[in-house]
Design a protein around this motif. Structure first.
Motif, PDB file in Angstrom:
ATOM      1  N   LYS A  41       0.836  -1.196   0.000  1.00 57.18           N
ATOM      2  CA  LYS A  41       0.000   0.000   0.000  1.00 57.18           C
ATOM      3  C   LYS A  41       0.869   1.244   0.000  1.00 57.18           C
ATOM      4  O   LYS A  41       1.730   1.412   0.853  1.00 57.18           O
ATOM      5  CB  LYS A  41      -0.897  -0.007   1.245  1.00 57.18           C
ATOM      6  CG  LYS A  41      -1.856   1.140   1.339  1.00 57.18           C
ATOM      7  CD  LYS A  41      -3.007   0.952   0.395  1.00 57.18           C
ATOM      8  CE  LYS A  41      -4.010   2.087   0.571  1.00 57.18           C
ATOM      9  NZ  LYS A  41      -4.771   2.332  -0.608  1.00 57.18           N
ATOM     10  N   CYS A  42       0.636   2.113  -0.966  1.00 54.21           N
ATOM     11  CA  CYS A  42       1.347   3.388  -1.037  1.00 54.21           C
ATOM     12  C   CYS A  42       0.685   4.367  -0.080  1.00 54.21           C
ATOM     13  O   CYS A  42      -0.514   4.611  -0.166  1.00 54.21           O
ATOM     14  CB  CYS A  42       1.299   3.935  -2.459  1.00 54.21           C
ATOM     15  SG  CYS A  42       2.086   5.538  -2.633  1.00 54.21           S
ATOM     16  N   LYS A  43       1.471   4.886   0.822  1.00 59.80           N
ATOM     17  CA  LYS A  43       0.956   5.875   1.770  1.00 59.80           C
ATOM     18  C   LYS A  43       1.487   7.234   1.351  1.00 59.80           C
ATOM     19  O   LYS A  43       2.681   7.489   1.426  1.00 59.80           O
ATOM     20  CB  LYS A  43       1.392   5.521   3.184  1.00 59.80           C
ATOM     21  CG  LYS A  43       0.780   4.228   3.651  1.00 59.80           C
ATOM     22  CD  LYS A  43       1.256   3.859   5.037  1.00 59.80           C
ATOM     23  CE  LYS A  43       0.647   2.513   5.379  1.00 59.80           C
ATOM     24  NZ  LYS A  43       1.594   1.625   6.013  1.00 59.80           N
ATOM     25  N   THR A  44       0.596   8.077   0.904  1.00 61.60           N
ATOM     26  CA  THR A  44       0.984   9.397   0.451  1.00 61.60           C
ATOM     27  C   THR A  44       0.014  10.436   0.988  1.00 61.60           C
ATOM     28  O   THR A  44      -1.167  10.132   1.200  1.00 61.60           O
ATOM     29  CB  THR A  44       1.049   9.478  -1.087  1.00 61.60           C
ATOM     30  OG1 THR A  44       1.443  10.797  -1.462  1.00 61.60           O
ATOM     31  CG2 THR A  44      -0.270   9.135  -1.738  1.00 61.60           C
ATOM     32  N   GLU A  69      -6.723  16.967 -10.568  1.00 59.99           N
ATOM     33  CA  GLU A  69      -6.652  16.645 -12.000  1.00 59.99           C
ATOM     34  C   GLU A  69      -5.210  16.411 -12.427  1.00 59.99           C
ATOM     35  O   GLU A  69      -4.934  15.541 -13.243  1.00 59.99           O
ATOM     36  CB  GLU A  69      -7.292  17.766 -12.834  1.00 59.99           C
ATOM     37  CG  GLU A  69      -8.798  17.778 -12.767  1.00 59.99           C
ATOM     38  CD  GLU A  69      -9.419  16.441 -13.178  1.00 59.99           C
ATOM     39  OE1 GLU A  69      -9.021  15.869 -14.213  1.00 59.99           O
ATOM     40  OE2 GLU A  69     -10.294  15.954 -12.432  1.00 59.99           O
ATOM     41  N   GLU A  70      -4.305  17.160 -11.843  1.00 58.87           N
ATOM     42  CA  GLU A  70      -2.884  17.029 -12.196  1.00 58.87           C
ATOM     43  C   GLU A  70      -2.283  15.716 -11.691  1.00 58.87           C
ATOM     44  O   GLU A  70      -1.454  15.110 -12.358  1.00 58.87           O
ATOM     45  CB  GLU A  70      -2.105  18.206 -11.611  1.00 58.87           C
ATOM     46  CG  GLU A  70      -0.653  18.235 -12.016  1.00 58.87           C
ATOM     47  CD  GLU A  70       0.075  19.446 -11.461  1.00 58.87           C
ATOM     48  OE1 GLU A  70       1.299  19.338 -11.277  1.00 58.87           O
ATOM     49  OE2 GLU A  70      -0.566  20.475 -11.203  1.00 58.87           O
ATOM     50  N   THR A  71      -2.694  15.265 -10.500  1.00 56.98           N
ATOM     51  CA  THR A  71      -2.106  14.058  -9.906  1.00 56.98           C
ATOM     52  C   THR A  71      -2.889  12.785 -10.214  1.00 56.98           C
ATOM     53  O   THR A  71      -2.428  11.699  -9.913  1.00 56.98           O
ATOM     54  CB  THR A  71      -1.993  14.202  -8.374  1.00 56.98           C
ATOM     55  OG1 THR A  71      -3.302  14.351  -7.810  1.00 56.98           O
ATOM     56  CG2 THR A  71      -1.101  15.366  -7.996  1.00 56.98           C
ATOM     57  N   ARG A  72      -4.047  12.921 -10.822  1.00 56.96           N
ATOM     58  CA  ARG A  72      -4.883  11.743 -11.114  1.00 56.96           C
ATOM     59  C   ARG A  72      -4.135  10.652 -11.890  1.00 56.96           C
ATOM     60  O   ARG A  72      -4.235   9.469 -11.550  1.00 56.96           O
ATOM     61  CB  ARG A  72      -6.166  12.156 -11.831  1.00 56.96           C
ATOM     62  CG  ARG A  72      -7.249  11.107 -11.774  1.00 56.96           C
ATOM     63  CD  ARG A  72      -8.596  11.628 -12.251  1.00 56.96           C
ATOM     64  NE  ARG A  72      -9.026  12.874 -11.656  1.00 56.96           N
ATOM     65  CZ  ARG A  72      -9.559  13.015 -10.448  1.00 56.96           C
ATOM     66  NH1 ARG A  72      -9.695  11.959  -9.677  1.00 56.96           N
ATOM     67  NH2 ARG A  72      -9.936  14.193 -10.005  1.00 56.96           N
ATOM     68  N   ILE A 126      -0.391   4.262  -9.216  1.00 59.49           N
ATOM     69  CA  ILE A 126      -0.300   3.695  -7.871  1.00 59.49           C
ATOM     70  C   ILE A 126      -1.315   2.576  -7.708  1.00 59.49           C
ATOM     71  O   ILE A 126      -0.998   1.500  -7.188  1.00 59.49           O
ATOM     72  CB  ILE A 126      -0.494   4.788  -6.800  1.00 59.49           C
ATOM     73  CG1 ILE A 126       0.705   5.739  -6.790  1.00 59.49           C
ATOM     74  CG2 ILE A 126      -0.712   4.164  -5.424  1.00 59.49           C
ATOM     75  CD1 ILE A 126       0.508   6.997  -5.954  1.00 59.49           C
ATOM     76  N   ALA A 127      -2.546   2.792  -8.163  1.00 56.17           N
ATOM     77  CA  ALA A 127      -3.586   1.763  -8.062  1.00 56.17           C
ATOM     78  C   ALA A 127      -3.188   0.513  -8.839  1.00 56.17           C
ATOM     79  O   ALA A 127      -3.399  -0.615  -8.377  1.00 56.17           O
ATOM     80  CB  ALA A 127      -4.925   2.311  -8.561  1.00 56.17           C
ATOM     81  N   ARG A 128      -2.611   0.709 -10.004  1.00 61.57           N
ATOM     82  CA  ARG A 128      -2.167  -0.434 -10.811  1.00 61.57           C
ATOM     83  C   ARG A 128      -1.061  -1.206 -10.091  1.00 61.57           C
ATOM     84  O   ARG A 128      -1.062  -2.443 -10.063  1.00 61.57           O
ATOM     85  CB  ARG A 128      -1.676   0.070 -12.169  1.00 61.57           C
ATOM     86  CG  ARG A 128      -1.488  -1.028 -13.189  1.00 61.57           C
ATOM     87  CD  ARG A 128      -1.241  -0.441 -14.549  1.00 61.57           C
ATOM     88  NE  ARG A 128       0.193  -0.488 -14.809  1.00 61.57           N
ATOM     89  CZ  ARG A 128       0.798   0.163 -15.781  1.00 61.57           C
ATOM     90  NH1 ARG A 128       0.113   0.945 -16.590  1.00 61.57           N
ATOM     91  NH2 ARG A 128       2.088   0.057 -15.966  1.00 61.57           N
ATOM     92  N   ALA A 129      -0.138  -0.485  -9.479  1.00 56.88           N
ATOM     93  CA  ALA A 129       0.950  -1.129  -8.738  1.00 56.88           C
ATOM     94  C   ALA A 129       0.407  -1.880  -7.528  1.00 56.88           C
ATOM     95  O   ALA A 129       0.806  -3.022  -7.259  1.00 56.88           O
ATOM     96  CB  ALA A 129       1.979  -0.089  -8.307  1.00 56.88           C
ATOM     97  N   ALA A 158      -1.095  -7.016  -4.791  1.00 54.31           N
ATOM     98  CA  ALA A 158      -2.137  -7.840  -4.177  1.00 54.31           C
ATOM     99  C   ALA A 158      -2.299  -9.175  -4.903  1.00 54.31           C
ATOM    100  O   ALA A 158      -2.605 -10.191  -4.280  1.00 54.31           O
ATOM    101  CB  ALA A 158      -3.469  -7.081  -4.166  1.00 54.31           C
ATOM    102  N   ALA A 159      -2.068  -9.169  -6.208  1.00 48.92           N
ATOM    103  CA  ALA A 159      -2.274 -10.374  -7.018  1.00 48.92           C
ATOM    104  C   ALA A 159      -1.030 -11.250  -7.140  1.00 48.92           C
ATOM    105  O   ALA A 159      -1.124 -12.380  -7.621  1.00 48.92           O
ATOM    106  CB  ALA A 159      -2.739  -9.969  -8.419  1.00 48.92           C
TER     107      ALA A 159
END
Length: 87
Positions: A33-36, A42-45, A51-54, A59-60
């Protein structure tokens, strides 16, 4: 970047480890889990999508199936070349 490197190494069947000089980054990978504190804007989306992909890959993918991840020993080996001039 660590997780994406690990995924590439695994996908290609390479036998190599990943090194990082960041204890925080290694902890994030270890915990899955990335803790940030970075706000979602919009700029960081796009960053949060990566991050979600990583996190999904972590998890998999069982720990035993991941390339080894080691702490880079800066005191003995010097700066990681990608960091030159950026700290």
């Amino acid at each position: 970047a660590i997780v994406h490197a690990m995924a590439l190494i695994r996908r290609e069947g390479w036998q190599m480890a990943v090194y990082s000089d960041s204890r925080n980054a290694i902890k994030w990978v270890t915990e899955g889990k990335c803790k940030t504190r970075l706000a979602v804007t919009e700029e960081t989306r796009p960053l949060f999508a990566l991050i979600a992909r990583a996190e999904a890959w972590l998890a998999a993918t069982p720990i035993a199936a991941r390339p080894p991840l080691y702490k880079w020993d800066t005191d003995h080996w010097g700066e990681i070349p990608a960091d030159f001039g950026r700290k």
